[in-house]
Design a protein around this motif. Structure first.
Motif, short mmCIF file in Angstrom:
data_model
loop_
_atom_site.label_atom_id
_atom_site.label_comp_id
_atom_site.label_asym_id
_atom_site.label_seq_id
_atom_site.Cartn_x
_atom_site.Cartn_y
_atom_site.Cartn_z
N LYS A 52 -41.59 -2.67 -8.73
CA LYS A 52 -40.39 -2.48 -7.73
C LYS A 52 -40.22 -1.09 -7.28
O LYS A 52 -39.48 -0.68 -6.41
CB LYS A 52 -39.19 -2.90 -8.39
CG LYS A 52 -39.13 -4.45 -8.70
CD LYS A 52 -38.02 -4.75 -9.12
CE LYS A 52 -38.03 -6.57 -9.38
NZ LYS A 52 -37.05 -7.15 -9.84
N ASP A 55 -42.75 -0.78 -4.33
CA ASP A 55 -42.21 -1.96 -3.37
C ASP A 55 -40.73 -2.29 -3.71
O ASP A 55 -40.70 -3.05 -4.48
CB ASP A 55 -43.02 -2.99 -3.32
CG ASP A 55 -42.74 -3.96 -2.43
OD1 ASP A 55 -41.65 -3.61 -1.63
OD2 ASP A 55 -43.48 -5.11 -2.29
N SER A 56 -39.86 -1.61 -3.21
CA SER A 56 -38.41 -2.04 -3.70
C SER A 56 -38.01 -3.55 -3.49
O SER A 56 -37.19 -4.06 -4.00
CB SER A 56 -37.39 -1.06 -2.71
OG SER A 56 -37.47 -1.33 -1.57
N LYS A 57 -38.60 -4.24 -2.51
CA LYS A 57 -38.41 -5.49 -2.21
C LYS A 57 -39.53 -6.54 -3.02
O LYS A 57 -39.75 -7.72 -2.70
CB LYS A 57 -38.50 -5.80 -0.85
CG LYS A 57 -37.28 -4.94 -0.09
CD LYS A 57 -37.39 -5.31 1.35
CE LYS A 57 -36.08 -4.71 2.02
NZ LYS A 57 -36.32 -4.63 3.38
N ALA A 58 -40.10 -5.94 -3.97
CA ALA A 58 -41.22 -6.79 -4.57
C ALA A 58 -40.52 -8.07 -5.36
O ALA A 58 -39.47 -8.15 -5.76
CB ALA A 58 -41.87 -5.76 -5.87
N THR A 60 -39.55 -10.60 -3.64
CA THR A 60 -38.94 -11.26 -2.86
C THR A 60 -39.80 -11.55 -1.53
O THR A 60 -40.98 -11.05 -1.37
CB THR A 60 -37.82 -10.39 -2.23
OG1 THR A 60 -38.19 -9.27 -1.45
CG2 THR A 60 -36.99 -9.96 -3.37
N GLU A 61 -39.19 -12.40 -0.71
CA GLU A 61 -40.00 -12.94 0.42
C GLU A 61 -40.29 -11.51 1.46
O GLU A 61 -41.19 -11.37 2.24
CB GLU A 61 -39.25 -13.96 1.54
CG GLU A 61 -39.09 -15.20 0.81
CD GLU A 61 -38.64 -16.14 1.60
OE1 GLU A 61 -38.66 -16.06 3.13
OE2 GLU A 61 -38.11 -17.14 1.22
N GLU A 62 -39.15 -10.50 1.54
CA GLU A 62 -39.39 -9.35 2.41
C GLU A 62 -40.68 -8.26 1.98
O GLU A 62 -40.99 -7.35 2.60
CB GLU A 62 -38.35 -8.52 2.68
CG GLU A 62 -37.04 -9.52 3.37
CD GLU A 62 -36.26 -10.21 2.33
OE1 GLU A 62 -36.13 -9.76 1.22
OE2 GLU A 62 -35.93 -11.31 2.53
N GLY A 63 -40.67 -8.58 0.41
CA GLY A 63 -41.48 -7.44 -0.24
C GLY A 63 -43.23 -7.93 0.11
O GLY A 63 -43.48 -8.85 0.50
N LYS A 64 -43.87 -6.72 -0.29
CA LYS A 64 -45.45 -6.72 0.00
C LYS A 64 -45.89 -7.23 -1.30
O LYS A 64 -47.13 -7.91 -1.46
CB LYS A 64 -45.98 -5.37 0.20
CG LYS A 64 -45.34 -5.00 1.42
CD LYS A 64 -45.70 -3.52 2.02
CE LYS A 64 -45.02 -3.37 3.37
NZ LYS A 64 -45.35 -1.99 3.59
N HIS A 66 -45.88 -9.87 -4.38
CA HIS A 66 -45.23 -11.36 -4.60
C HIS A 66 -45.56 -11.76 -5.83
O HIS A 66 -44.73 -12.47 -6.73
CB HIS A 66 -45.75 -12.23 -3.54
CG HIS A 66 -45.37 -11.85 -2.18
ND1 HIS A 66 -44.15 -12.04 -1.75
CD2 HIS A 66 -46.17 -11.54 -1.05
CE1 HIS A 66 -44.31 -11.57 -0.52
NE2 HIS A 66 -45.54 -11.11 -0.20
#
Length: 127
Positions: A52, A55-58, A60-64, A66
């Motif tokens: 995280k 990738d701060s959005k790890a 989640t759907e918006e993250g790179k 998954h």
């Protein structure tokens, strides 16, 4: 005289076998301990926190990022201390990261990391 040498040789063989067995058992115990550490909830928290951080959005759907999978065969003792482990990201064997896990102030954390080129590009580390 010959019987005496056979007895001595037998004792030497038994001692060598016993020492080898002890090294094998110690190594097996150490490997089991490393597996327990890497598959622990504390390690999962450390992996999640570090990923995280990249990738701060790890996760989640918006993250790179998954998902990740621990490569069991990669788990080994680091000669400088800690445990080396490789993670495969998003089920893509070309996107991996290798960590050196260690305890810092009593807490398990990801130390040094080696990020594959494909993963680095995905995360924007390399352009």
């Amino acid at each position: 005289m010959k019987k005496k040498w056979i007895i001595i040789l037998g004792i030497v063989i038994i001692v060598i076998f016993a020492i080898g067995l002890k090294f094998y058992m110690d190594e097996k115990r150490l490997n089991e301990e490393m597996m327990n550490v890497i598959y622990s909830d504390e390690a999962k928290e450390a992996f999640d926190k570090d990923l995280k951080g990249m990738d701060s959005k790890a996760f989640t759907e918006e993250g790179k990022v998954h998902s990740y999978e621990i490569v069991r065969e990669s788990i080994r003792r680091n000669p400088m201390g800690g445990i080396n482990v490789e993670l495969i990201i998003n089920n893509d064997s070309e996107m991996d990261i290798e960590y050196t896990m260690d305890k810092f102030n009593g807490q398990l954390r990801c130390g040094g990391a080696s990020v594959s080129g494909k993963l680095a590009k995905l995360l924007g580390i390399w352009k």
